[in-house]
Scaffold this motif. Structure first.
Motif, mmCIF file in Angstrom:
data_model
loop_
_atom_site.group_PDB
_atom_site.id
_atom_site.type_symbol
_atom_site.label_atom_id
_atom_site.label_comp_id
_atom_site.label_asym_id
_atom_site.label_seq_id
_atom_site.Cartn_x
_atom_site.Cartn_y
_atom_site.Cartn_z
ATOM 1 N N TRP A 1 31.636 51.306 28.130
ATOM 2 C CA TRP A 1 31.786 50.194 29.065
ATOM 3 C C TRP A 1 31.603 48.862 28.345
ATOM 4 C CZ3 TRP A 1 32.864 51.089 34.258
ATOM 5 C CH2 TRP A 1 32.777 52.425 34.666
ATOM 6 N N SER A 2 32.401 47.873 28.728
ATOM 7 C CA SER A 2 32.225 46.508 28.229
ATOM 8 C C SER A 2 31.291 45.771 29.177
ATOM 9 C CB SER A 2 33.569 45.779 28.168
ATOM 10 O OG SER A 2 34.430 46.389 27.226
ATOM 11 N N VAL A 3 30.309 45.072 28.603
ATOM 12 C CA VAL A 3 29.300 44.382 29.407
ATOM 13 C C VAL A 3 29.646 42.891 29.465
ATOM 14 C CG1 VAL A 3 26.844 43.919 29.726
ATOM 15 C CG2 VAL A 3 27.593 46.061 28.634
ATOM 16 N N ILE A 4 29.962 42.406 30.670
ATOM 17 C CA ILE A 4 30.278 40.996 30.876
ATOM 18 C C ILE A 4 29.046 40.292 31.426
ATOM 19 C CG2 ILE A 4 31.654 39.329 32.176
ATOM 20 C CD1 ILE A 4 33.978 41.186 32.073
ATOM 21 N N SER B 1 27.685 42.732 34.267
ATOM 22 C CA SER B 1 28.522 43.713 34.952
ATOM 23 C C SER B 1 29.214 44.586 33.915
ATOM 24 C CB SER B 1 29.563 43.009 35.824
ATOM 25 O OG SER B 1 28.935 42.223 36.818
ATOM 26 N N PHE B 2 29.461 45.847 34.279
ATOM 27 C CA PHE B 2 30.031 46.831 33.370
ATOM 28 C C PHE B 2 31.459 47.181 33.812
ATOM 29 C CE2 PHE B 2 25.616 46.986 32.683
ATOM 30 C CZ PHE B 2 25.339 47.614 31.477
ATOM 31 N N PHE B 3 32.406 47.051 32.880
ATOM 32 C CA PHE B 3 33.806 47.350 33.152
ATOM 33 C C PHE B 3 34.366 48.223 32.030
ATOM 34 C CE2 PHE B 3 33.009 43.391 35.362
ATOM 35 C CZ PHE B 3 33.686 43.546 36.567
ATOM 36 N N ARG B 4 35.384 48.990 32.360
ATOM 37 C CA ARG B 4 36.104 49.756 31.344
ATOM 38 C C ARG B 4 37.567 49.861 31.771
ATOM 39 N NH1 ARG B 4 37.707 54.960 32.280
ATOM 40 N NH2 ARG B 4 36.990 55.925 34.222
ATOM 41 N N ALA B 5 38.423 50.110 30.787
ATOM 42 C CA ALA B 5 39.854 50.305 31.042
ATOM 43 C C ALA B 5 40.226 51.730 30.658
ATOM 44 C CB ALA B 5 40.686 49.313 30.235
ATOM 45 N N ASP B 6 41.146 52.342 31.426
ATOM 46 C CA ASP B 6 41.625 53.668 31.051
ATOM 47 C C ASP B 6 42.963 53.557 30.323
ATOM 48 O OD1 ASP B 6 43.619 53.297 32.958
ATOM 49 O OD2 ASP B 6 42.808 54.760 34.381
ATOM 50 N N GLU B 7 43.544 54.706 29.993
ATOM 51 C CA GLU B 7 44.781 54.713 29.197
ATOM 52 C C GLU B 7 45.955 54.097 29.943
ATOM 53 O OE1 GLU B 7 42.848 57.216 29.829
ATOM 54 O OE2 GLU B 7 41.953 57.787 27.906
ATOM 55 N N GLY C 1 45.730 51.414 31.798
ATOM 56 C CA GLY C 1 45.485 49.996 32.012
ATOM 57 C C GLY C 1 44.715 49.680 33.282
ATOM 58 N N ARG C 2 44.249 50.716 33.992
ATOM 59 C CA ARG C 2 43.439 50.471 35.179
ATOM 60 C C ARG C 2 42.028 50.064 34.758
ATOM 61 N NH1 ARG C 2 46.254 55.540 37.136
ATOM 62 N NH2 ARG C 2 44.634 56.569 35.890
ATOM 63 N N ILE C 3 41.431 49.154 35.532
ATOM 64 C CA ILE C 3 40.093 48.654 35.237
ATOM 65 C C ILE C 3 39.111 49.224 36.256
ATOM 66 C CG2 ILE C 3 38.651 46.602 34.923
ATOM 67 C CD1 ILE C 3 40.938 46.816 32.902
ATOM 68 N N TYR C 4 37.986 49.739 35.733
ATOM 69 C CA TYR C 4 36.949 50.300 36.594
ATOM 70 C C TYR C 4 35.673 49.477 36.459
ATOM 71 C CZ TYR C 4 39.957 54.347 37.134
ATOM 72 O OH TYR C 4 41.019 55.166 37.437
ATOM 73 N N TYR C 5 34.913 49.435 37.562
ATOM 74 C CA TYR C 5 33.670 48.676 37.638
ATOM 75 C C TYR C 5 32.531 49.639 37.935
ATOM 76 C CZ TYR C 5 30.132 45.663 39.807
ATOM 77 O OH TYR C 5 28.955 45.049 40.146
ATOM 78 N N LEU C 6 31.423 49.536 37.188
ATOM 79 C CA LEU C 6 30.305 50.464 37.339
ATOM 80 C C LEU C 6 29.301 49.918 38.349
ATOM 81 C CD1 LEU C 6 29.058 53.114 36.322
ATOM 82 C CD2 LEU C 6 27.840 51.753 34.594
ATOM 83 N N THR C 7 29.008 50.703 39.380
ATOM 84 C CA THR C 7 28.018 50.342 40.388
ATOM 85 C C THR C 7 26.815 51.276 40.267
ATOM 86 O OG1 THR C 7 28.735 51.853 42.147
ATOM 87 C CG2 THR C 7 29.960 49.796 41.897
ATOM 88 N N GLY C 8 25.815 51.065 41.100
ATOM 89 C CA GLY C 8 24.646 51.916 41.071
ATOM 90 C C GLY C 8 24.915 53.325 41.540
ATOM 91 N N THR C 9 26.038 53.529 42.230
ATOM 92 C CA THR C 9 26.366 54.857 42.757
ATOM 93 C C THR C 9 27.587 55.483 42.086
ATOM 94 O OG1 THR C 9 27.668 53.841 44.538
ATOM 95 C CG2 THR C 9 25.349 54.324 44.998
ATOM 96 N N GLU D 1 31.462 54.661 39.692
ATOM 97 C CA GLU D 1 32.459 53.655 39.325
ATOM 98 C C GLU D 1 33.464 53.441 40.446
ATOM 99 O OE1 GLU D 1 35.796 56.096 36.827
ATOM 100 O OE2 GLU D 1 34.018 55.481 35.712
ATOM 101 N N LEU D 2 33.958 52.194 40.518
ATOM 102 C CA LEU D 2 34.976 51.820 41.482
ATOM 103 C C LEU D 2 36.229 51.385 40.737
ATOM 104 C CD1 LEU D 2 33.043 49.568 44.071
ATOM 105 C CD2 LEU D 2 33.888 51.886 44.444
ATOM 106 N N LEU D 3 37.393 51.665 41.301
ATOM 107 C CA LEU D 3 38.636 51.136 40.751
ATOM 108 C C LEU D 3 38.682 49.649 41.070
ATOM 109 C CD1 LEU D 3 41.347 51.514 39.364
ATOM 110 C CD2 LEU D 3 42.322 52.154 41.596
ATOM 111 N N PHE D 4 38.621 48.827 40.041
ATOM 112 C CA PHE D 4 38.547 47.375 40.220
ATOM 113 C C PHE D 4 39.921 46.730 40.260
ATOM 114 C CE2 PHE D 4 37.865 43.044 38.449
ATOM 115 C CZ PHE D 4 36.983 42.561 39.405
#
Length: 212
Positions: A68-71, A83-89, A91-99, A101-104
Motif C-alpha cells: 500500500w502507498s501511504v498518503i 491514508s492507504f491506497f493501492r492500484a491493481d493490474e 488500474g483500479r485504486i483501492y482504499y484501506l479502511t479499518g474493516t 479495502e474499498l474500491l476507490f
C-alpha cells in the motif's frame, strides 16, 4: 477516513504542446501512488480563503500481503491524517479502511454507482493553470449525505479540480474547494503556478536535455 477533494475549474494559461510532457503523462494513472509524489492545494471555504494543504506519498507498507502507498495530508506543518491506497493490474485504486479495502476509483467504469469516486464523464481535454491536458475524468463523491463533491482527475497528475456543495436547503451551496497549485511527480514532472512553463526532468532517459 476518506480523502475529500474540491475546487472550481481554472482557465488555461499554457497549452500542453510539448510531446515529451504528454508522453510522460500518458504512461501515468489518474491517481498516482509513487513514493515521493507531492501535491499542494489551495483551499477556499465559506469562512477562509487561500489556506494551503500538502498531500504526499510518504512510503509504502505491506498490509495483508499487499503493498500500500501511504498518503499523508499536512496543513500548517501538522500531519492531519494518513491514508492507504493501492492500484491493481487493471488500474483500479483501492482504499484501506479499518474493516477492509474499498474500491476507490475504477477509471474504466461506466458512469454510475460503485467506487467511492464515481466516474461521471470523460473529457478529451481539460484546462488548468498549468495548461491544457488531453485525458481527464470527471467524478462525483457522495462521501457525506449532506455534502456533494464534484471534481476532475487528469491522467499522470491526479486531482486538479474539485468542489464541495452543502445540500441543506436555504443554507446550501458552496462549501469548500481545492485548487492544485503545485505538483511533483515520478519521472521528473514538475508543475507550479510560479513557473512560466511546464518543467520536465529526466524521464527514463528519453527526454532531451533542453527540456530539463
Amino acid at each position: 477516513m476518506r480523502l475529500i477533494f474540491a475546487l472550481p475549474l481554472l482557465a488555461s494559461i499554457l497549452p500542453a504542446q510539448l510531446p515529451p510532457v504528454l508522453a510522460a503523462l500518458a504512461t501515468g494513472t489518474y491517481f498516482p501512488l509513487d513514493a515521493g509524489d507531492r501535491w499542494v492545494f489551495r483551499i477556499d471555504t465559506r469562512l477562509v480563503t487561500a489556506s494551503y494543504q500538502t498531500w504526499r506519498v510518504d512510503r509504502t507498507e505491506d498490509r495483508g500481503g499487499k503493498t500500500w502507498s501511504v498518503i499523508a495530508i499536512e496543513e500548517s506543518g501538522t500531519v492531519l491524517a494518513e491514508s492507504f491506497f493501492r492500484a491493481d493490474e487493471q488500474g483500479r485504486i483501492y482504499y484501506l479502511t479499518g474493516t477492509g479495502e474499498l474500491l476507490f476509483l475504477d477509471p474504466a467504469a461506466l458512469p454510475g454507482p460503485g467506487p467511492v469516486l464515481q466516474v461521471t464523464a470523460r473529457s478529451g481535454s481539460f484546462s488548468t493553470a498549468f495548461g491544457i491536458f488531453p485525458d481527464a475524468l470527471s467524478y462525483r463523491n457522495s462521501f457525506d449525505p449532506m455534502l456533494l463533491e464534484n471534481g476532475t482527475l487528469v491522467r499522470g497528475i491526479g486531482v486538479v479540480a474539485s468542489r464541495q456543495d452543502l445540500l441543506a436547503g436555504s443554507s446550501g451551496g458552496f462549501y469548500q474547494s481545492r485548487t492544485l497549485v503545485e505538483a511533483s511527480l515520478a519521472g521528473g514532472l514538475q508543475f507550479s503556478w510560479n513557473a512560466p512553463s511546464l518543467q520536465l526532468g529526466l524521464v527514463r532517459g528519453c527526454v532531451p536535455r533542453e527540456l530539463q
